[in-house]
Enzyme design. Structure first.
Site, PDB file in Angstrom:
ATOM      1  N   LYS A  51      -9.945   1.841  -2.503  1.00 46.34           N
ATOM      2  CA  LYS A  51      -9.889   1.442  -1.039  1.00 46.34           C
ATOM      3  C   LYS A  51     -11.384   1.827  -0.514  1.00 46.34           C
ATOM      4  O   LYS A  51     -11.843   2.985  -0.492  1.00 46.34           O
ATOM      5  CB  LYS A  51      -8.991   1.752  -0.074  1.00 46.34           C
ATOM      6  CG  LYS A  51      -8.938   0.998   1.116  1.00 46.34           C
ATOM      7  CD  LYS A  51      -7.675   1.550   2.069  1.00 46.34           C
ATOM      8  CE  LYS A  51      -7.835   0.992   3.145  1.00 46.34           C
ATOM      9  NZ  LYS A  51      -6.518   1.322   4.167  1.00 46.34           N
ATOM     10  N   CYS A  58      -5.367  -3.346   2.476  1.00 46.18           N
ATOM     11  CA  CYS A  58      -5.093  -3.242   3.969  1.00 46.18           C
ATOM     12  C   CYS A  58      -6.236  -3.521   4.684  1.00 46.18           C
ATOM     13  O   CYS A  58      -6.850  -4.691   5.128  1.00 46.18           O
ATOM     14  CB  CYS A  58      -4.474  -1.992   4.526  1.00 46.18           C
ATOM     15  SG  CYS A  58      -3.435  -1.825   5.812  1.00 46.18           S
ATOM     16  N   GLU A  98       0.794  -1.090   0.154  1.00 50.16           N
ATOM     17  CA  GLU A  98      -0.122  -0.056   0.073  1.00 50.16           C
ATOM     18  C   GLU A  98       0.814   1.263  -0.087  1.00 50.16           C
ATOM     19  O   GLU A  98       1.818   1.428   0.738  1.00 50.16           O
ATOM     20  CB  GLU A  98      -0.902  -0.032   1.197  1.00 50.16           C
ATOM     21  CG  GLU A  98      -1.892   1.156   1.235  1.00 50.16           C
ATOM     22  CD  GLU A  98      -2.533   1.109   2.756  1.00 50.16           C
ATOM     23  OE1 GLU A  98      -3.740   1.619   2.655  1.00 50.16           O
ATOM     24  OE2 GLU A  98      -2.280   0.320   3.563  1.00 50.16           O
TER      25      GLU A  98
END
Length: 252
Positions: free
Chosen positions: A106, A140, A39
């Site tokens: 995300k 994540c 990331e």
């Protein structure tokens, strides 16, 4: 398919330095079909993107396209991205050698770290196909929300990619959740994390490629920059799903 897991020590907000260092790591991924970066691989986990985030075709994305074309592989990783408004996204790019860029924004922003205060969440789950493998893109904190990554009949996948800046203090959770996602979705899982430190956290990597039983196929050395290459087998995956049809039972 051969997958390269790239576990770097990211220099804080040093795009040029990070990209140069990553080229050296990518040299160790020769023969791979896909190389996966963490990331925000070019900057570190930036929660205040003003003055740091790139435009939609900034230097890190251009570098990804150049490296993918040069090396004949797909390259995956996330970049802090500024859109008109302005607004910001933590955007996960999947770039192929012909310059095609498929991206996922995300969805689950890390509220504990303040990511939601500047970034806007994406709303679409994204599955991209590369060399016959269907690949789910995740970032994540998405890892903690199993319903979002559920392997569904209307959007199936074979491999889930989790790119992360996951602190060492929660490393055991990272390892356990990756294994759970592989087992419950009967898929391969690549969890690619960084090492080193930034102003808020220390990172110890624990980058790994898991098979559908949660067994590691490759794992980077903990707390050190590292590259590992391993193969996933779609025929083995199909045989496993056919003989033990967890996904079919889940749709009932």
């Amino acid at each position: 398919m051969l997958i390269a897991l790239i576990q770097p020590d990211i220099r804080w907000q040093d795009c040029k330095g990070n990209l140069a260092a990553l080229e050296g790591l990518l040299d160790r991924a020769r023969g791979a079909d896909l190389a996966v970066l963490p990331e925000m691989f070019a900057y570190g986990f930036v929660t205040q993107p003003e003055g740091v985030a790139e435009g939609p075709d900034g230097p890190a994305l251009r570098w990804m396209k150049e490296q993918a074309a040069k090396r004949g592989l797909a390259l995956a990783g996330s970049i802090p991205t500024e859109l008109e408004g302005p607004s910001w996204r933590n955007r996960f790019h999947f770039v192929t050698p012909d310059g095609t860029d498929t991206f996922y924004d995300k969805h689950h922003l890390f509220t504990y770290g303040g990511e939601h205060l500047r970034y806007s969440p994406g709303n679409e789950r994204v599955v991209v196909e590369w060399r016959g493998v269907r690949i789910l893109l995740q970032v994540c904190y998405d890892l903690r929300f199993p319903s979002f990554s559920r392997n569904r009949a209307d959007a199936p996948y074979d491999l889930a990619l989790y790119v992360a800046s996951w602190p060492a203090v929660r490393g055991e959770a990272w390892s356990a959740l990756l294994k759970a996602r592989a087992i419950e979705n009967q898929c391969y899982v690549a969890g690619v994390n960084r090492v080193g430190s930034d102003p808020t956290a220390t990172y110890d990597g624990r980058t790994v490629l898991l098979d559908p039983l949660g067994t590691p196929l490759a794992a980077c050395t903990r707390s050190r920059e590292d590259v590992r290459v391993a193969e996933i087998d779609l025929q083995r995956l199909a045989d496993m799903r056919r003989s033990f049809p967890v996904l079919l039972d889940a749709d009932r």
